[in-house]
Design a protein around this motif. Structure first.
Motif, PDB file in Angstrom:
ATOM      1  N   MET A 122       0.856  -1.176   0.000  1.00 20.43           N
ATOM      2  CA  MET A 122       0.000   0.000   0.000  1.00 20.43           C
ATOM      3  C   MET A 122       0.896   1.231   0.000  1.00 20.43           C
ATOM      4  SD  MET A 122      -2.809   1.316   2.817  1.00 20.43           S
ATOM      5  CE  MET A 122      -3.968  -0.031   2.552  1.00 20.43           C
ATOM      6  N   ASP A 123       0.732   2.078  -0.998  1.00 20.10           N
ATOM      7  CA  ASP A 123       1.510   3.316  -1.090  1.00 20.10           C
ATOM      8  C   ASP A 123       0.700   4.472  -0.522  1.00 20.10           C
ATOM      9  OD1 ASP A 123       2.580   1.423  -3.135  1.00 20.10           O
ATOM     10  OD2 ASP A 123       3.951   3.076  -3.532  1.00 20.10           O
ATOM     11  N   LEU A 124       1.277   5.161   0.446  1.00 15.28           N
ATOM     12  CA  LEU A 124       0.643   6.369   0.975  1.00 15.28           C
ATOM     13  C   LEU A 124       1.049   7.529   0.076  1.00 15.28           C
ATOM     14  CD1 LEU A 124       1.441   5.935   4.792  1.00 15.28           C
ATOM     15  CD2 LEU A 124      -0.383   4.883   3.442  1.00 15.28           C
ATOM     16  N   ASN A 125       0.094   8.254  -0.463  1.00 15.69           N
ATOM     17  CA  ASN A 125       0.469   9.348  -1.364  1.00 15.69           C
ATOM     18  C   ASN A 125       0.563  10.685  -0.639  1.00 15.69           C
ATOM     19  OD1 ASN A 125      -2.161  10.364  -1.110  1.00 15.69           O
ATOM     20  ND2 ASN A 125      -2.885   9.219  -2.896  1.00 15.69           N
ATOM     21  N   ALA A 126       0.855  11.728  -1.391  1.00 18.14           N
ATOM     22  CA  ALA A 126       1.057  13.048  -0.789  1.00 18.14           C
ATOM     23  C   ALA A 126      -0.199  13.564  -0.094  1.00 18.14           C
ATOM     24  CB  ALA A 126       1.502  14.038  -1.863  1.00 18.14           C
ATOM     25  N   LYS A 127      -1.379  13.204  -0.628  1.00 14.53           N
ATOM     26  CA  LYS A 127      -2.633  13.676  -0.033  1.00 14.53           C
ATOM     27  C   LYS A 127      -2.851  13.104   1.364  1.00 14.53           C
ATOM     28  CE  LYS A 127      -5.357  14.714  -4.170  1.00 14.53           C
ATOM     29  NZ  LYS A 127      -6.597  14.415  -4.920  1.00 14.53           N
ATOM     30  N   TYR A 128      -2.210  11.974   1.630  1.00 16.45           N
ATOM     31  CA  TYR A 128      -2.385  11.326   2.926  1.00 16.45           C
ATOM     32  C   TYR A 128      -1.970  12.252   4.073  1.00 16.45           C
ATOM     33  CZ  TYR A 128      -2.115   7.928   6.685  1.00 16.45           C
ATOM     34  OH  TYR A 128      -2.302   7.273   7.878  1.00 16.45           O
ATOM     35  N   ALA A 129      -0.970  13.104   3.799  1.00 18.33           N
ATOM     36  CA  ALA A 129      -0.458  13.957   4.878  1.00 18.33           C
ATOM     37  C   ALA A 129      -0.465  15.441   4.538  1.00 18.33           C
ATOM     38  CB  ALA A 129       0.962  13.521   5.237  1.00 18.33           C
TER      39      ALA A 129
END
Length: 325
Positions: A122-129
């Motif tokens: 699972m890749d956390l993208n920039a929107k996640y943070a």
């Protein structure tokens, strides 16, 4: 008046003659008696420098060969140290923005060599943070929170981390996972990218970059995002076995921030021989209920961990299955 002019002229004439005489003497000496001495001196110096260079090169090559041999020996010993320790175990990867493909591949290979099965990533993208996406994350948290039984006063990022943990540890095929996956991967507003993850994982490995790769983000926004990703690691660790793999553990590396949470286990120097040994050990330690911080970076406890065997008894390839357990 004329006499002074004559003296002036003679003085200049003598000076000019002296200069030319000195020049002539220099040319004669340089082309004659001193030529060989100067040439020999320069040649000797060139030869000495050449010999020094060759000696330095030989020493460098010898040191490099020794380093390669030591690294090969360490890798071989490491393979034996972690061999079959994760047989029958399933590990899911969580990738933060900026983690290199080489480091991710190396992590997968080291876990596979120890006998583990990679369930997916699972890749956390920039929107996640992203601070700009805080309102959207709050809305997502409100949507998935009740299904997870989260307390009403739980922060949005904590709720989302809980949703991620559920998906990783239960698998996307779990009945409760479907709405969570839909909320986190909504088209245009996705917070994560999911690859496979059909099987439930026994442990989670977070792969962190040296520095977060966030397009057009200021230094302040990167620092704020780093705090969110750090909290995500802490939340995942609170939900079950979680280890993190990061860069060289320098003062400003993200892995040092994750290590500072006193949660889960951590490994620095991703992609190196040490990390290929320490990563399976850290994951196994987590499954067993312990926390370790391995490597040579800041706050590491030991350069190399000790063998931790959590292979599932009877699993194909395990020591127990082979009659060695």
């Amino acid at each position: 008046m004329k006499r002074w002019n004559m003296v002036d002229f003679r003085y200049h004439l003598v000076s000019l003659v002296s200069v030319f005489l000195a020049l002539a003497v220099g040319i004669i000496l340089g082309a004659g008696p001193l030529q060989n001495a100067i040439g020999d001196t320069l040649s000797n110096r060139v030869e000495a420098l050449r010999a020094s260079r060759d000696d330095a090169r030989e020493k460098f090559d010898a040191a490099n060969d020794e380093l390669k041999s030591s690294n090969a020996a360490l890798k071989k010993a490491g393979e034996q140290l972690v061999d079959k320790t994760l047989t029958g175990r399933r590990v899911a990867l969580v990738v933060m923005p900026g983690a290199s493909d080489g480091e991710i591949t190396a992590a997968q290979e080291s876990l596979t060599l120890a006998g583990a099965t990679i369930t997916g990533r699972m890749d956390l993208n920039a929107k996640y943070a992203s601070s700009d996406g805080a309102a959207h994350r709050k809305a997502v948290a409100g949507q998935v929170g009740p299904a997870l039984g989260q307390p009403q006063d739980a922060g949005p990022d904590d709720v989302i981390a809980a949703a991620i943990s559920h998906i990783l540890r239960k698998g996307v095929n779990d009945g409760a996972s479907a709405p969570l996956v839909a909320a986190l991967t909504a088209k245009g507003d996705a917070l994560v990218k999911i690859a496979d993850l059909k099987q439930p994982a026994d442990a989670v490995l977070v792969v962190a970059p040296k520095e977060l790769r966030l397009a057009n983000a200021s230094k302040a926004k990167k620092a704020a995002a780093a705090k969110v990703y750090t909290q995500a690691f802490k939340d995942l660790s609170a939900k079950g076995p979680t280890a993190a793999l990061g860069a060289d553990g320098g003062k400003n590396d993200l892995i040092v921030s994750l290590r500072g949470t006193k949660s889960g286990s951590t490994v620095d120097h991703a992609g190196g021989t040490q990390a290929s040994i320490n990563t399976p050990i850290a994951v196994a330690s987590e499954i067993l209920g312990g926390h370790v911080h391995l490597g040579t970076g800041q706050s590491a406890e030991s350069p190399i961990g000790t063998r931790v065997d959590v292979a599932v008894p009877g699993a194909a390839g395990s020591n127990a299955a082979n009659g060695n357990g």
